[in-house]
Design a protein around this motif. Structure first.
Motif, mmCIF file in Angstrom:
data_model
loop_
_atom_site.group_PDB
_atom_site.id
_atom_site.type_symbol
_atom_site.label_atom_id
_atom_site.label_comp_id
_atom_site.label_asym_id
_atom_site.label_seq_id
_atom_site.Cartn_x
_atom_site.Cartn_y
_atom_site.Cartn_z
ATOM 1 N N ASP A 31 0.833 -1.202 0.000
ATOM 2 C CA ASP A 31 0.000 0.000 0.000
ATOM 3 C C ASP A 31 0.864 1.248 0.000
ATOM 4 O O ASP A 31 1.451 1.610 1.017
ATOM 5 N N LYS A 32 0.908 1.919 -1.145
ATOM 6 C CA LYS A 32 1.691 3.156 -1.221
ATOM 7 C C LYS A 32 1.223 4.170 -0.195
ATOM 8 O O LYS A 32 2.014 4.881 0.401
ATOM 9 N N GLY A 33 -0.092 4.228 -0.021
ATOM 10 C CA GLY A 33 -0.651 5.244 0.867
ATOM 11 C C GLY A 33 -0.165 5.152 2.301
ATOM 12 O O GLY A 33 -0.208 6.133 3.043
ATOM 13 N N LEU A 34 0.303 3.969 2.708
ATOM 14 C CA LEU A 34 0.755 3.787 4.094
ATOM 15 C C LEU A 34 2.254 4.054 4.263
ATOM 16 O O LEU A 34 2.785 3.929 5.361
ATOM 17 N N LEU A 35 2.929 4.450 3.183
ATOM 18 C CA LEU A 35 4.346 4.792 3.295
ATOM 19 C C LEU A 35 4.509 6.071 4.117
ATOM 20 O O LEU A 35 3.686 6.977 4.032
ATOM 21 N N PRO A 36 5.583 6.145 4.913
ATOM 22 C CA PRO A 36 5.768 7.326 5.769
ATOM 23 C C PRO A 36 6.125 8.572 4.968
ATOM 24 O O PRO A 36 6.903 8.511 4.016
ATOM 25 N N LEU A 37 5.537 9.690 5.369
ATOM 26 C CA LEU A 37 5.861 10.997 4.795
ATOM 27 C C LEU A 37 5.753 12.018 5.908
ATOM 28 O O LEU A 37 4.663 12.195 6.484
ATOM 29 N N GLY A 38 6.857 12.669 6.218
ATOM 30 C CA GLY A 38 6.842 13.601 7.337
ATOM 31 C C GLY A 38 6.474 12.865 8.616
ATOM 32 O O GLY A 38 6.994 11.781 8.891
ATOM 33 N N GLU A 39 5.531 13.435 9.369
ATOM 34 C CA GLU A 39 5.133 12.796 10.622
ATOM 35 C C GLU A 39 3.946 11.856 10.431
ATOM 36 O O GLU A 39 3.456 11.278 11.397
ATOM 37 N N GLY A 40 3.492 11.740 9.181
ATOM 38 C CA GLY A 40 2.360 10.853 8.916
ATOM 39 C C GLY A 40 2.678 9.881 7.794
ATOM 40 O O GLY A 40 3.793 9.368 7.686
ATOM 41 N N THR A 41 1.684 9.658 6.959
ATOM 42 C CA THR A 41 1.829 8.797 5.790
ATOM 43 C C THR A 41 1.347 9.569 4.559
ATOM 44 O O THR A 41 0.735 10.637 4.692
ATOM 45 N N LEU A 42 1.617 9.016 3.389
ATOM 46 C CA LEU A 42 1.077 9.630 2.175
ATOM 47 C C LEU A 42 -0.428 9.826 2.325
ATOM 48 O O LEU A 42 -0.974 10.881 2.018
ATOM 49 N N LEU A 43 -1.085 8.790 2.813
ATOM 50 C CA LEU A 43 -2.544 8.817 2.933
ATOM 51 C C LEU A 43 -3.014 9.855 3.940
ATOM 52 O O LEU A 43 -4.016 10.544 3.712
ATOM 53 N N SER A 44 -2.303 10.009 5.050
ATOM 54 C CA SER A 44 -2.746 10.997 6.048
ATOM 55 C C SER A 44 -2.654 12.414 5.478
ATOM 56 O O SER A 44 -3.493 13.270 5.782
#
Length: 200
Positions: free
Chosen positions: A21-34
């Protein structure tokens, strides 16, 4: 036009990221999806996630998880149809689709799409940049869900082929950079992190 609902399209196979799931990859303090949720939630009356497989992996989000209603991973239109079927059950007239791997899309996406579709009997509009249309970012009418279902069952896969049949309009976005930059590879994810930190 009533405020639309939103469907976040996360039903792809993410083959260039090695699957998962790409959306669950970490980005900053959240994930892509967040990041996607934070952008779209203030613009709509409610939202759901289109994803296949075990919905439990998204339980922390507290969103309805809708699988493709047409089998075989047929692309984003199946996710749009999932959103339209869900919206019909909520009594909504329209759904806005956004991609789960595009964390920096415009914060005025929904009002601009609605403005583009103003006066249409069946409101249908896609976002566009000078590079062309963005087929995973659109405003879709619940009234056309059975037409879309039939088209998918007949083998249609290309978003713009179907939207052109229904005289879809476009909402033009000319922001600096690429507002619809999406994460397909590990390099893209690193670039997204740099954008987030203001280093890109």
């Amino acid at each position: 036009m009533k405020q639309p609902l939103a469907i976040i399209l996360a039903g792809g196979l993410a083959t260039r990221m090695g699957g998962g799931d790409k959306g669950l990859l970490p980005l900053g303090e959240g994930t892509l999806l967040s990041h996607v949720i934070d952008r779209i939630a203030p613009q709509v009356a409610g939202l759901a996630l289109n994803a296949n497989g075990d919905p439990a992996r998204f339980a922390a989000l507290g969103l309805p998880v809708l699988p493709d209603p047409v089998g075989g991973f047929v692309g984003p239109l199946a996710g749009v149809l999932a959103g339209l079927d869900w919206a019909a059950g909520q009594g909504a007239e329209t759904v806005v689709s956004v991609a789960a791997d595009t964390p920096f899309f415009p914060c005025d996406l929904v009002p601009r799409l609605m403005m583009a579709a103003q006066g249409m009997q069946v409101p249908l509009a896609l976002a566009a940049t000078p590079d062309g249309r963005q087929p995973t970012f659109g405003l879709w009418p619940v009234a056309l869900r059975d037409d879309l279902r039939a088209a998918l069952q007949d083998g249609l896969r290309k978003v713009v082929l179907w939207t052109d049949q229904h005289d879809a309009r476009t909402a033009q976005f000319d922001a600096q950079g690429d507002p619809f930059f999406n994460v397909n590879t590990p390099e893209d994810l690193a670039r997204a992190q740099a954008i987030l930190e203001g280093a890109a």
